[in-house]
Design a protein around this motif. Sequence first.
Motif, PDB file in Angstrom:
ATOM      1  N   GLY A  12       0.846  -1.185   0.000  1.00 33.25           N
ATOM      2  CA  GLY A  12       0.000   0.000   0.000  1.00 33.25           C
ATOM      3  C   GLY A  12       0.882   1.236   0.000  1.00 33.25           C
ATOM      4  N   GLU A  13       0.434   2.253   0.718  1.00 37.90           N
ATOM      5  CA  GLU A  13       1.195   3.512   0.790  1.00 37.90           C
ATOM      6  C   GLU A  13       2.500   3.282   1.554  1.00 37.90           C
ATOM      7  N   LEU A  14       3.629   3.728   0.970  1.00 29.50           N
ATOM      8  CA  LEU A  14       4.914   3.569   1.671  1.00 29.50           C
ATOM      9  C   LEU A  14       5.151   4.777   2.572  1.00 29.50           C
ATOM     10  N   PRO A  15       5.606   4.570   3.800  1.00 34.42           N
ATOM     11  CA  PRO A  15       5.894   5.707   4.667  1.00 34.42           C
ATOM     12  C   PRO A  15       7.032   6.556   4.085  1.00 34.42           C
ATOM     13  N   GLU A  16       6.986   7.879   4.330  1.00 35.56           N
ATOM     14  CA  GLU A  16       8.013   8.793   3.805  1.00 35.56           C
ATOM     15  C   GLU A  16       9.377   8.488   4.394  1.00 35.56           C
ATOM     16  N   SER A  17       9.380   8.187   5.708  1.00 37.33           N
ATOM     17  CA  SER A  17      10.664   7.976   6.391  1.00 37.33           C
ATOM     18  C   SER A  17      10.404   7.139   7.637  1.00 37.33           C
ATOM     19  N   GLY A  18      11.470   6.690   8.234  1.00 38.91           N
ATOM     20  CA  GLY A  18      11.331   5.904   9.468  1.00 38.91           C
ATOM     21  C   GLY A  18      12.681   5.718  10.122  1.00 38.91           C
ATOM     22  N   SER A  19      12.651   5.311  11.383  1.00 38.66           N
ATOM     23  CA  SER A  19      13.886   5.011  12.110  1.00 38.66           C
ATOM     24  C   SER A  19      13.589   3.838  13.043  1.00 38.66           C
ATOM     25  N   PHE A  20      14.393   2.800  12.958  1.00 37.24           N
ATOM     26  CA  PHE A  20      14.114   1.554  13.690  1.00 37.24           C
ATOM     27  C   PHE A  20      15.404   1.092  14.364  1.00 37.24           C
ATOM     28  N   ARG A  21      15.292   0.714  15.630  1.00 32.29           N
ATOM     29  CA  ARG A  21      16.516   0.326  16.364  1.00 32.29           C
ATOM     30  C   ARG A  21      16.347  -1.044  17.001  1.00 32.29           C
ATOM     31  N   TRP A  22      17.326  -1.888  16.775  1.00 28.18           N
ATOM     32  CA  TRP A  22      17.318  -3.241  17.344  1.00 28.18           C
ATOM     33  C   TRP A  22      18.678  -3.602  17.923  1.00 28.18           C
ATOM     34  N   GLU A  23      18.627  -4.433  18.947  1.00 28.73           N
ATOM     35  CA  GLU A  23      19.847  -5.055  19.458  1.00 28.73           C
ATOM     36  C   GLU A  23      19.724  -6.556  19.208  1.00 28.73           C
ATOM     37  N   ALA A  24      20.696  -7.122  18.508  1.00 26.53           N
ATOM     38  CA  ALA A  24      20.661  -8.568  18.236  1.00 26.53           C
ATOM     39  C   ALA A  24      21.914  -9.218  18.814  1.00 26.53           C
ATOM     40  N   PRO A  25      21.753 -10.401  19.384  1.00 28.91           N
ATOM     41  CA  PRO A  25      22.867 -11.075  20.054  1.00 28.91           C
ATOM     42  C   PRO A  25      23.757 -11.857  19.096  1.00 28.91           C
ATOM     43  N   SER A  26      24.957 -12.111  19.573  1.00 25.57           N
ATOM     44  CA  SER A  26      25.821 -13.080  18.921  1.00 25.57           C
ATOM     45  C   SER A  26      25.347 -14.482  19.350  1.00 25.57           C
ATOM     46  N   ASN A  27      25.832 -15.509  18.715  1.00 27.28           N
ATOM     47  CA  ASN A  27      25.492 -16.858  19.186  1.00 27.28           C
ATOM     48  C   ASN A  27      26.712 -17.751  19.044  1.00 27.28           C
ATOM     49  N   ILE A  28      26.711 -18.851  19.805  1.00 28.62           N
ATOM     50  CA  ILE A  28      27.813 -19.810  19.686  1.00 28.62           C
ATOM     51  C   ILE A  28      27.218 -21.190  19.436  1.00 28.62           C
ATOM     52  N   ALA A  29      27.641 -21.788  18.325  1.00 29.51           N
ATOM     53  CA  ALA A  29      27.049 -23.078  17.931  1.00 29.51           C
ATOM     54  C   ALA A  29      27.583 -24.214  18.797  1.00 29.51           C
ATOM     55  N   LEU A  30      26.682 -25.110  19.168  1.00 29.97           N
ATOM     56  CA  LEU A  30      27.057 -26.351  19.869  1.00 29.97           C
ATOM     57  C   LEU A  30      27.285 -27.430  18.819  1.00 29.97           C
TER      58      LEU A  30
END
Length: 360
Positions: A12-30
């Motif tokens: 539909g209508e696209l927003p003119e602008s935006g700002s989004f903030r996330w924190e994502a972790p590292s991981n260690i495979a077993l």
Amino acid sequence: MTEHDFIPGAAGELPESGSFRWEAPSNIALVKYWGKKAGQIPMNPSVSFTLHTCSTQTELRCRKSGTPSGTPSFEVFLEGSPAPHFREKIQSFFERILPFQPFLSGYAFEIHTENTFPHSSGIASSASGMAALALGLMDLEQVIYPDMPPEFFHRKASFLARLGSGSAARSVGGNLVQWGAHESVPGSSDLFGIGYPLPVHSVFRSFRDTILLVDKGQKQVSSTAGHGLMQGHPYANARFDQATSRIEALQPILEKGDLQAFIELVESEALTLHAMMMTSSPYYILMKPATLRILEHIREFRESANEPVCFTLDAGANVHVLYPEESHEKVYAFIKDTLLPFCQDGQHICDRVGSGAKRL
Ligand code: PMV
């Protein structure tokens, strides 16, 4: 689900602008992922602990830009300074995800990112970095498609993150995450990571991971080149079968809290990953002399002190020391006295199992 399910309908209508903030972790495979097919599909399933302390925080700013065409334009900043060395990876990420987020072509982006772990610590930021960016992009998609269910949001974030860096598929959810289809794990998929759906003993909910920074140098071999070396590798098929059967072997271990069996499986996974690199052509020796000394000391301490501590490794020289919360006092004293002298400037990171990515 198939890839097709991640292609959105008409926007539909696209927003003119935006700002989004996330924190994502590292991981260690077993159980490790090493070797892939086209489209970032893993040759075997993997399971990881999500970390708590090592993470990437990313702010994604976007504004509408002229006529939509091709991949979006973008600028990327690391801790406030332009980071041109990230351009190539992010450019190819945008190219790969565009079929699944076609609205991106109408935008220009600014990506501001920082890591909680030190620069060039030898800890890969690609998993946490790609996951944080994918989650920001999903926030934009959510504005355009407001009815998106939360489960789809997280699955698609992991799906997109995977297209940036395979192990990033495991950096959205918390605790234990499985990426890669296995018939014994309901809902598991090659396309995205899922929260480990089988019973897990409480000892693994608070596991510690003390990361010893043995070598902070640049990676000798890129992940892409490393995965590529599994093609035509003489032991590749045996390795993929081993990892696949270990996904099943891990289930009673996780359920019962069988630390002895956990240690055997996890250490063998780490050494097998390195064995694959040492036996590929060309070969890579990513462990340093100090890495080996640390591994020896961990085994000696485990036997003499009777503490359930073990190691795992990524594609590098740093060592992840894994142990239950209740062993922390004794194990950390051992780490300080015996292992830190092998680290560069005694550097280490005290981490633990974490609860997954967060919107900031
Ligand atoms: O996500 P990639 O392509 O950087 O691959 C990383 C693979 C290992 O870290 C060596 C193992 C794993 O499963 O995380």
